[in-house]
Design an enzyme around this catalytic site. Structure first.
Site, mmCIF file in Angstrom:
data_model
loop_
_atom_site.group_PDB
_atom_site.id
_atom_site.type_symbol
_atom_site.label_atom_id
_atom_site.label_comp_id
_atom_site.label_asym_id
_atom_site.label_seq_id
_atom_site.Cartn_x
_atom_site.Cartn_y
_atom_site.Cartn_z
ATOM 1 N N HIS A 114 2.264 2.030 -3.134
ATOM 2 C CA HIS A 114 1.362 2.993 -3.768
ATOM 3 C C HIS A 114 1.895 4.420 -3.704
ATOM 4 O O HIS A 114 1.146 5.367 -3.939
ATOM 5 C CB HIS A 114 -0.030 2.924 -3.115
ATOM 6 C CG HIS A 114 -0.754 1.638 -3.365
ATOM 7 N ND1 HIS A 114 -2.005 1.379 -2.851
ATOM 8 C CD2 HIS A 114 -0.391 0.535 -4.064
ATOM 9 C CE1 HIS A 114 -2.389 0.154 -3.227
ATOM 10 N NE2 HIS A 114 -1.424 -0.371 -3.959
ATOM 11 N N ASP A 161 0.862 -1.182 0.000
ATOM 12 C CA ASP A 161 0.000 0.000 0.000
ATOM 13 C C ASP A 161 0.899 1.232 0.000
ATOM 14 O O ASP A 161 2.014 1.175 -0.504
ATOM 15 C CB ASP A 161 -0.960 -0.028 1.195
ATOM 16 C CG ASP A 161 -2.288 0.663 0.892
ATOM 17 O OD1 ASP A 161 -2.254 1.890 0.664
ATOM 18 O OD2 ASP A 161 -3.343 0.006 0.886
#
Length: 412
Positions: A256, A233
């Site tokens: 991310h 993430d």
């Protein structure tokens, strides 16, 4: 011949001052060395084999350190120490000390059965502490089983636990810590002040869900430097109420990227401001630097943000603002983000985009992004192809060489 008076010589006085200073420093250091007690968790019953729960031993060592006002070091030697959920409490009710160091040479290991801590929110939590340092060591969350539960859509998968959390705390140092395979977030700084994170390594699979490397919210004067983050993430996520955050010298990927947000989930919400992100390399990440807010009413904001000296290597979305975040299309379709985004600088950003649109500003029609500045930006699509920019409800200016060309609706 007149008698010459010798010139005044200040060297002896300086030497004397230096000797006095050295003596006082040595005395202070010697006294401190006697005062600083070292508490080995083995002496409290901890077992290094990784099979016997040592939670009680760690809590007993913490209690012993808290029972004295002098600085203490809780020492964790080499070996693997199995620990369940532990809360280290630091309020005056529980802890007298304002100077506790946990020096870890070994590894702390979470239970392999995710049901043991998966519903607790945190694995290792420091609450209401002051002057705590975590130095070195490995924190192994053993989150693989929970990730698989979530990926395969099984029912009753717990939310997951954060490896290391600090809440309501001040004057914190996290240095040289390795966080592995957390069930959920790796490190969370929440409602805290004066926190320094340095030399941290975060490692989890690129497809591990919700395993943000470092998450900061409702906190101020936080510094994150010289760290390597590879996860599934956000490498670093910046939540509501974050002010005066400094991020520098970070390697990010997979992951991310670095995200301000998501913001605006709640109608009444603190904003994020005075954030600096500089000297970061993004490698194969989904995003580079991102600001995102829910597409729903809110009084939140993101302002006074600097993204500077960044390198993008095959990043899908190197520069992105998304004010229409609406996961699962629930609770926000057809609404406009109320979050106000202003005074954002993108300076000296270069590298390659994995998609044709390297710069994307998708802002709110009700609250357009304004005071956006692009300066010395050079991003290409893949290796040498022309990249594009997309702007919706975005206003700003450019300076220096900017590629792809900006598409602002108007200048500031």
């Amino acid at each position: 011949m007149a008698h010459l008076r010798p010139k005044h010589n200040t060297i002896p006085l300086l030497v004397i001052k230096a000797l006095v200073h050295y003596f006082l420093f040595t005395l202070k250091t010697t006294i401190a060395s006697y005062d600083d007690q070292t508490l080995n968790v083995i002496d409290f019953g901890a077992k290094p084999g990784g099979e016997i729960d040592s939670s009680r031993a760690f809590l007993d060592a913490w209690e012993s350190a808290c029972n004295t006002i002098t600085p203490s070091t809780i020492y964790v030697p080499q070996g693997r120490f199995l620990i369940g959920k532990v809360v280290f409490k630091g309020s005056h009710e529980y802890c007298k000390s304002n100077g506790i160091t946990m020096k870890i040479d070994g590894a702390l290991v979470a239970p392999s059965n995710y049901d043991d801590i998966g519903n607790d929110g945190n694995w290792l939590l420091f609450d209401d502490v002051n002057g705590v340092s975590i130095i070195g060591g490995v924190l192994d969350g053993q989150g693989n089983g929970l990730w698989a539960c979530k990926r395969f859509g099984k029912r009753n998968c717990p939310m997951g636990a954060t490896n290391l959390g600090f809440t309501n705390s001040n004057n914190i140092v996290i240095n040289g810590v390795t966080s592995l395979n957390s069930e959920m977030y790796h490190i969370v700084i929440d409602r805290s002040k004066n926190v320094k994170v340095e030399g941290v390594r975060v490692s989890a699979s690129g497809n591990s869900p919700n395993t943000d490397g470092i998450h900061v919210q409702l906190s101020s004067f936080v510094t994150i430097i010289a760290s390597n983050i590879a996860t599934g993430d956000d490498c670093i996520s910046i939540g509501p109420g974050t002010t005066n955050l400094w991020i520098q010298n970070i390697a990010c990927g997979p992951g991310h990227g670095i995200s301000v947000g998501s913001l605006g989930k709640e109608l009444e919400e603190a904003g994020a401001e005075n954030v600096t992100v500089k000297t970061v390399t993004f490698t194969g990440t989904e995003n580079g630097v991102r600001i995102k807010s829910w597409g729903r009413p809110s009084n939140g904001f993101a302002r006074n943000i600097i993204f500077q000296h960044l390198t993008m290597i095959n990043v899908q979305n190197p520069i992105v603002i998304d004010q229409n975040y609406c996961p699962n299309e629930k609770g926000c379709p057809g609404q406009n983000s109320g979050v106000k985004i202003s005074n954002v600088m993108y300076q000296d950003i270069h590298g390659t985009s994995a998609t044709e649109v390297a710069v994307r500003f998708n802002c709110s029609p009700r609250n357009p992004c304004n005071e956006i500045t692009l300066e010395d930006v050079k991003l290409t699509f893949q290796t040498n192809k022309q990249a594009q920019a997309s702007c919706i409800h975005a206003q700003g200016i450019t300076s220096g060489f900017v590629q792809p060309s900006a598409c602002f609706s108007s200048n500031i």
